[in-house]
Design a protein around this motif. Structure first.
Motif, PDB file in Angstrom:
ATOM      1  N   PHE A   1      -6.094 -14.311  15.422  1.00  0.00           N
ATOM      2  CA  PHE A   1      -4.956 -14.718  16.251  1.00  0.00           C
ATOM      3  C   PHE A   1      -4.539 -16.172  16.024  1.00  0.00           C
ATOM      4  O   PHE A   1      -3.637 -16.669  16.707  1.00  0.00           O
ATOM      5  N   GLU A   2      -5.154 -16.857  15.067  1.00  0.00           N
ATOM      6  CA  GLU A   2      -4.817 -18.265  14.889  1.00  0.00           C
ATOM      7  C   GLU A   2      -3.402 -18.468  14.358  1.00  0.00           C
ATOM      8  O   GLU A   2      -2.741 -19.464  14.719  1.00  0.00           O
ATOM      9  N   ALA A   3      -2.897 -17.570  13.539  1.00  0.00           N
ATOM     10  CA  ALA A   3      -1.511 -17.715  13.069  1.00  0.00           C
ATOM     11  C   ALA A   3      -0.552 -17.616  14.235  1.00  0.00           C
ATOM     12  O   ALA A   3       0.446 -18.352  14.297  1.00  0.00           O
ATOM     13  N   ALA A   4      -0.844 -16.724  15.187  1.00  0.00           N
ATOM     14  CA  ALA A   4       0.016 -16.604  16.368  1.00  0.00           C
ATOM     15  C   ALA A   4      -0.058 -17.861  17.227  1.00  0.00           C
ATOM     16  O   ALA A   4       0.949 -18.307  17.784  1.00  0.00           O
ATOM     17  N   LEU A   5      -1.252 -18.446  17.341  1.00  0.00           N
ATOM     18  CA  LEU A   5      -1.372 -19.716  18.059  1.00  0.00           C
ATOM     19  C   LEU A   5      -0.541 -20.797  17.377  1.00  0.00           C
ATOM     20  O   LEU A   5       0.193 -21.556  18.037  1.00  0.00           O
ATOM     21  N   ALA A   6      -0.651 -20.885  16.063  1.00  0.00           N
ATOM     22  CA  ALA A   6       0.105 -21.900  15.331  1.00  0.00           C
ATOM     23  C   ALA A   6       1.610 -21.689  15.488  1.00  0.00           C
ATOM     24  O   ALA A   6       2.375 -22.650  15.652  1.00  0.00           O
ATOM     25  N   ASP A   7       2.033 -20.422  15.460  1.00  0.00           N
ATOM     26  CA  ASP A   7       3.457 -20.126  15.639  1.00  0.00           C
ATOM     27  C   ASP A   7       3.951 -20.559  17.014  1.00  0.00           C
ATOM     28  O   ASP A   7       5.133 -20.885  17.189  1.00  0.00           O
TER      29      ASP A   7
ATOM     30  N   THR B   1      -3.298 -15.398  23.056  1.00  0.00           N
ATOM     31  CA  THR B   1      -4.525 -14.717  22.620  1.00  0.00           C
ATOM     32  C   THR B   1      -4.856 -13.504  23.475  1.00  0.00           C
ATOM     33  O   THR B   1      -5.522 -12.578  22.993  1.00  0.00           O
ATOM     34  N   ALA B   2      -4.378 -13.473  24.715  1.00  0.00           N
ATOM     35  CA  ALA B   2      -4.605 -12.297  25.562  1.00  0.00           C
ATOM     36  C   ALA B   2      -3.966 -11.050  24.971  1.00  0.00           C
ATOM     37  O   ALA B   2      -4.375  -9.925  25.299  1.00  0.00           O
ATOM     38  N   ARG B   3      -3.015 -11.233  24.092  1.00  0.00           N
ATOM     39  CA  ARG B   3      -2.333 -10.084  23.474  1.00  0.00           C
ATOM     40  C   ARG B   3      -3.099  -9.525  22.284  1.00  0.00           C
ATOM     41  O   ARG B   3      -2.631  -8.596  21.638  1.00  0.00           O
TER      42      ARG B   3
ATOM     43  N   PRO C   1      -6.605  -8.218  22.329  1.00  0.00           N
ATOM     44  CA  PRO C   1      -7.895  -7.892  22.948  1.00  0.00           C
ATOM     45  C   PRO C   1      -8.936  -7.367  21.976  1.00  0.00           C
ATOM     46  O   PRO C   1     -10.136  -7.511  22.229  1.00  0.00           O
ATOM     47  N   SER C   2      -8.521  -6.788  20.852  1.00  0.00           N
ATOM     48  CA  SER C   2      -9.496  -6.238  19.908  1.00  0.00           C
ATOM     49  C   SER C   2     -10.046  -7.291  18.957  1.00  0.00           C
ATOM     50  O   SER C   2     -10.867  -6.966  18.088  1.00  0.00           O
ATOM     51  N   VAL C   3      -9.610  -8.544  19.114  1.00  0.00           N
ATOM     52  CA  VAL C   3     -10.187  -9.650  18.345  1.00  0.00           C
ATOM     53  C   VAL C   3     -10.527 -10.791  19.313  1.00  0.00           C
ATOM     54  O   VAL C   3     -10.203 -11.944  19.069  1.00  0.00           O
ATOM     55  N   HIS C   4     -11.155 -10.423  20.423  1.00  0.00           N
ATOM     56  CA  HIS C   4     -11.696 -11.307  21.463  1.00  0.00           C
ATOM     57  C   HIS C   4     -10.728 -11.627  22.590  1.00  0.00           C
ATOM     58  O   HIS C   4     -11.158 -11.949  23.698  1.00  0.00           O
ATOM     59  N   GLY C   5      -9.427 -11.589  22.356  1.00  0.00           N
ATOM     60  CA  GLY C   5      -8.481 -11.749  23.443  1.00  0.00           C
ATOM     61  C   GLY C   5      -8.472 -13.138  24.057  1.00  0.00           C
ATOM     62  O   GLY C   5      -8.681 -14.147  23.393  1.00  0.00           O
ATOM     63  N   ALA C   6      -8.221 -13.185  25.383  1.00  0.00           N
ATOM     64  CA  ALA C   6      -8.069 -14.449  26.096  1.00  0.00           C
ATOM     65  C   ALA C   6      -9.392 -15.209  26.142  1.00  0.00           C
ATOM     66  O   ALA C   6     -10.470 -14.633  25.984  1.00  0.00           O
ATOM     67  N   PRO C   7      -9.339 -16.511  26.372  1.00  0.00           N
ATOM     68  CA  PRO C   7     -10.571 -17.305  26.455  1.00  0.00           C
ATOM     69  C   PRO C   7     -11.491 -16.824  27.571  1.00  0.00           C
ATOM     70  O   PRO C   7     -11.041 -16.248  28.573  1.00  0.00           O
TER      71      PRO C   7
ATOM     72  N   HIS D   1      -1.609  -5.179  13.882  1.00  0.00           N
ATOM     73  CA  HIS D   1      -2.250  -3.956  14.368  1.00  0.00           C
ATOM     74  C   HIS D   1      -3.002  -4.205  15.678  1.00  0.00           C
ATOM     75  O   HIS D   1      -3.252  -3.272  16.442  1.00  0.00           O
ATOM     76  N   HIS D   2      -3.365  -5.451  15.940  1.00  0.00           N
ATOM     77  CA  HIS D   2      -4.170  -5.784  17.109  1.00  0.00           C
ATOM     78  C   HIS D   2      -3.337  -6.380  18.248  1.00  0.00           C
ATOM     79  O   HIS D   2      -3.876  -6.710  19.288  1.00  0.00           O
ATOM     80  N   LEU D   3      -2.036  -6.484  18.019  1.00  0.00           N
ATOM     81  CA  LEU D   3      -1.157  -7.090  19.001  1.00  0.00           C
ATOM     82  C   LEU D   3      -0.707  -6.043  20.012  1.00  0.00           C
ATOM     83  O   LEU D   3      -0.243  -4.964  19.658  1.00  0.00           O
TER      84      LEU D   3
END
Length: 265
Positions: free
Chosen positions: A124-130, A182-184, A186-192, A261-263
């Motif tokens: 999810f780091e690319a989404a954070l950067a975006d 990141t909550a979006r 969930p299959s890669v750890h999700g929200a903090p 796929h995980h969004l």
């Protein structure tokens, strides 16, 4: 032959990245193959695989399962490369102790090993950067800092141990954005799992991570902690099974699956 890091690892395809790792390149994979899912690897003998599967099911935040192989399989539908050679780094464990850190585990591989591919927060780091959220370990060109915490995972048979978290410093004004983005996934750890004071997780010094590298935390930033897929390796260290193979923390399996796929909406 010595391999050099490409100038733009984010532009590589998974096949290209796996070929570099197969040739011996050892490097953390944050920022590699933009848009492709990265995964943690843990492989255990078949007679321990049910306990590990149950451990993951009981602890889905740090152990979101993406794939479980048949015994002895060296590839998976989302990872058509070779699990023995196509990650940039591995740790081999005997009785919970690391006995080798290598770039190729072919000589250690067993025909009864069941491999677990577990979601990774690099996805999810690319989404954070975006969203404009800084990714400090990528900026500094180091591995993400990871810490064992005072939170205990639910035990399952042979396996138990502490929750491991990864940390990213986030400007205070952007913490809500980081949580929302990141909550979006969930299959890669999700929200903090925690925002703020590291002492609440039993972390006494952010400058001394248990895995990875320390990063700068600036005066206007808040440490934000996500559950981490190194948790099963901490369980291996705590539970001391006879044998296991894991990825070197931060040196992930780059799969063919897409981050989207995980969004979830």
């Amino acid at each position: 032959m010595t391999q050099t890091v490409p100038l733009d690892p984010g532009a590589l395809t998974p096949d290209q990245a796996r070929a570099l790792f197969r040739a011996g390149l050892r490097v953390p994979t944050a920022g590699w193959c933009t848009g492709r899912t990265q995964a943690n690897l843990i492989a255990v003998p078949r007679d321990q695989a049910y306990d590990l599967l149950l451990f993951a099911q009981r602890n889905p935040k740090p152990c979101p399962l993406l794939e479980v192989t048949d015994p002895g399989a060296v590839s998976a539908p989302i990872f058509p490369g070779d699990l023995r050679t196509d990650l940039p780094g591995y740790i081999v464990y005997e009785h919970g102790e690391p006995v080798a850190e290598v770039t190729d585990v072919t000589e250690y591989w067993r025909g009864d090993l069941v491999s677990f591919l577990i979601g990774c927060s690099f996805t999810f780091e690319a989404a954070l950067a975006d969203a404009g959220v800084p990714i400090r370990h990528v900026e500094q060109g180091v591995n993400v800092p990871m810490y064992r915490t005072n939170r205990t995972c639910r035990r399952a048979g042979e396996f138990g141990g502490p929750l491991v978290v990864s940390m990213r410093p986030v400007p205070a004004a952007q913490v809500a954005d980081a949580v929302r983005v990141t909550a979006r996934y969930p299959s890669v750890h999700g929200a903090p799992v925690h925002v703020g004071d590291p002492l609440e997780l039993g972390i006494t010094d952010l400058g001394r991570p248990d895995y990875g590298d320390p990063v700068e935390v600036r005066v206007d930033e808040v440490p934000v902690f996500w559950a981490c897929g190194v948790t099963p390796q901490a369980a291996v260290a705590a539970s001391r099974p006879k044998f296991a193979i894991g990825h070197a923390p931060g040196h992930m399996a780059i799969t063919d699956a897409r981050d989207t796929h995980h969004l979830v909406p």
